[in-house]
Write a protein that holds these residues in place. Sequence first.
Motif, short mmCIF file in Angstrom:
data_model
loop_
_atom_site.label_atom_id
_atom_site.label_comp_id
_atom_site.label_asym_id
_atom_site.label_seq_id
_atom_site.Cartn_x
_atom_site.Cartn_y
_atom_site.Cartn_z
N ASP A 1 0.83 -1.22 0.00
CA ASP A 1 0.00 0.00 0.00
C ASP A 1 0.85 1.25 0.00
N THR A 2 1.98 1.18 0.68
CA THR A 2 2.83 2.36 0.82
C THR A 2 3.65 2.64 -0.43
N TYR A 3 4.24 1.57 -0.99
CA TYR A 3 5.19 1.78 -2.09
C TYR A 3 4.70 1.26 -3.43
N GLN A 4 3.50 0.67 -3.47
CA GLN A 4 2.94 0.11 -4.71
C GLN A 4 3.88 -0.94 -5.33
N VAL A 5 4.60 -1.62 -4.47
CA VAL A 5 5.52 -2.69 -4.89
C VAL A 5 5.23 -3.92 -4.04
N LYS A 6 5.23 -5.11 -4.68
CA LYS A 6 4.93 -6.33 -3.95
C LYS A 6 6.04 -6.68 -2.96
N PHE A 7 5.66 -7.10 -1.74
CA PHE A 7 6.62 -7.46 -0.70
C PHE A 7 7.11 -8.90 -0.94
#
Length: 805
Positions: free
Chosen positions: A87-93
């Motif tokens: 949600d914060t970085y729009q990148v998958k963890f």
Amino acid sequence: VEKIHRGDLIDGFLYPAKKIPPAAKSNAEQEKASQNVTSPKADPLLKPNMETTPASLSSDFKAKVVGILLKYSSGLWAHALPKVYQDTYQVKFPEDILNNLELLSDVCIVDYVSEVPRKAILYAKPQKCIDENLNVTEKVKRHDGVKATAEQQYEESEDQNPENITVPSLIIPSEGSVSIMVLELKNTNEVLIRQYVGKEYSSAQEQMEDEMKAYYSQNSTVSSAQSLSVGQLVAVHAEEDVWLRAQIISLEDNRVYYVDHGFNEFVESSSVCRLQKQFRSLPFQAAKCKLAGLEAFCDDPVLVKAVESQTCFKIFAVEILEKSDIPPLVLYDTSGEDDININATCLKALYDKALELNLQVDALYTNVRVTSVFSDGSLYCQVPSKGLSRLSEILQKLEDYFLYKQTSEFNVLLPFCGKICLFPSKGKLARVEIKIIHTRRALDVQFMDSGTVATVKVSELKEIPPQFLREVIAIPPQALKCCLADLPPNTGMWTPDAVLWLRDAVINCPEFSMKVIKQDASKGIAHIYLFAPENFPDMDRSINRQIKNADLWKHQKDVFLSVAPSGTGFTKAVGDAVPAPQLPSGKLEKSFPDSGREPSGAVSTTEMPPPLPLPKPGDLMDIYVSVACHPGHFVVQPWNELNNLYALMEEMILYYSRAEEKPVTIEKNKLYAAKIGDEWYRVIIKGILRNGFLSVYELDYGKHEFVSVGKVQPLLDTFRRLPFQAITAQLAGVKNQQWSEEASIVFRNLVEKKPFVAQIQAVNDSTNSWDRKIVTFLVDTSLPHIDTWIHDFVSQSLVELSKGD
């Protein structure tokens, strides 16, 4: 917390498992906590192998994780980290990291709390430990990127928690010209307005919205709101390139409320962004107020409709009566030649139509009483009617009520223009409307049912008791404004002889007959023929024909109206449109029991007030700057004497506004009382001009003014007891020189109408108190921890400005 399933993410909020995070423990305890299972039920086999060398993770990834953990001081559930990260970085963890959390052990503390299900809480390590575990390059990145990221995430956290967001309250303007726009009203006690006009209000809002437009046009993607909640403050792309502040009021239909503009709107989710911190410093510009004088009828549908039609989406000048959460206001429409009091105008919607008297053209009326005559020849008349009978009944009920209700609870505490009150006149109560407020004690009222204007004391007015209020308000004014028809055209202001002739004619005859010739609805005046009873209906013997045929229309310069010494009516110079107060009986109104008596002390043209004691060089004095021309010449008043001066001027207003004017012999350098604007001042005559005007000097304020001879009266001894308050001054610490116009304006704006502490450097005495002068420093002590010496500013700025010329 214990009732929530450990590790649940509820409504976007992460609930911590511990009340005391490891960050609050000692370093030794933190190290121990990172190496041991904290739950007593945990299997020792679940201890992380801290001897394993962490896998290689990029410093950027670690920095982003730290940025997230920094905003969760009570810890973050490990299994919630992927969603927050995405949600914060729009990148998958990277999911495999959850199975090997020791990879993050150099930047965070991993606290395992259960085996089944296997869960852990992550805490950001103390800043010192993170610094030691990052190389120099990573430190630079953290300072340049992680810190900003943490701040950004903290702001996002605030967005998700509306209760954490604080916006300053709107401060109600205290003085100066104030304008607002009315947006909406539920009732007259809940009027939504926008906005106070000024540097800190509308101008600041305009600047903020320009800055929002510039910011979000560049950062709308970065600032996009990922999760919304009711009550959250956001920035909305409203239309075209306009960005506005708003508050979420419904998530189901994406409805927002524009906090600066006062209306709701449905918006697309894509047009909503987080409201950045820099746009939260300005108070919301849409505010609520109530309309003074309409409180008792706030829900009346007729009144509300009238107010709505008169006010919505229009701009008005405003008088703010009190500072409160919902301040009472008086609105004024200043768009035309005359200022219109909106509160008073809307109150007329409550008039009982059945009690209105609509004069008919060509109709004849008998038993008419002339109640007042103005110096422009207009007059007020009473015609027998149902409304007049009803008024007599209700006023009698009020008199009986007050006879047995001897209390101060009905004293008028908050007078304002347009307010309707009761006033005792010759033993009877009368309805009056406040027209002009001179001071806290003195004001002008117009008698609603006779047209008379008089200056009265606030203490003599009475509030209308609530149980009688609607009955009293419902009766329309029973005095009709008229003028005599078919008089010579272009007469203009009547001559004193013509006014006196008309007054004598109507006063000597208490009852008349009249014929209506035409109605001028735009001016609210009826053109009439007036007859004494014995002359009706002989047109040649009407008052109109008699005054027309008399030789009364030749104007003379500097001729003044006068009235019988027994009367207490106004005596005005030619050109003053204020009437001589009269009762329906035809006798002049006596507004005060003692209005025929002068204050003690005979009139004298020689006695001077005692001189104002001046401080010695080196002494300090609290002063108020009343006039500022330039640093070489300004006028101060002693601060501790201002209340005495205000009390004196109130007494002068009350006396001169109701006393008979006396013939005045004008001499230069003599003391007089002069009416300037709506106030009376103590003046000395400096020059006599040929056109009937005088040059005067205000001895208490230090201003030079021009007034007509008719505005000057003798200054009574009782008004000569207070020393003259104006002290001429020169600024110390700067060289006396020719000051440029620009420097003079800057100095005036800096000191005029403001209080200071004066440190006296020199005193130049004189026989006449108004010719004395002081040389003084001025010190602004308004700031809590610093004193500002005005001469320093003048020396650094204004001297150079004057040299530039």
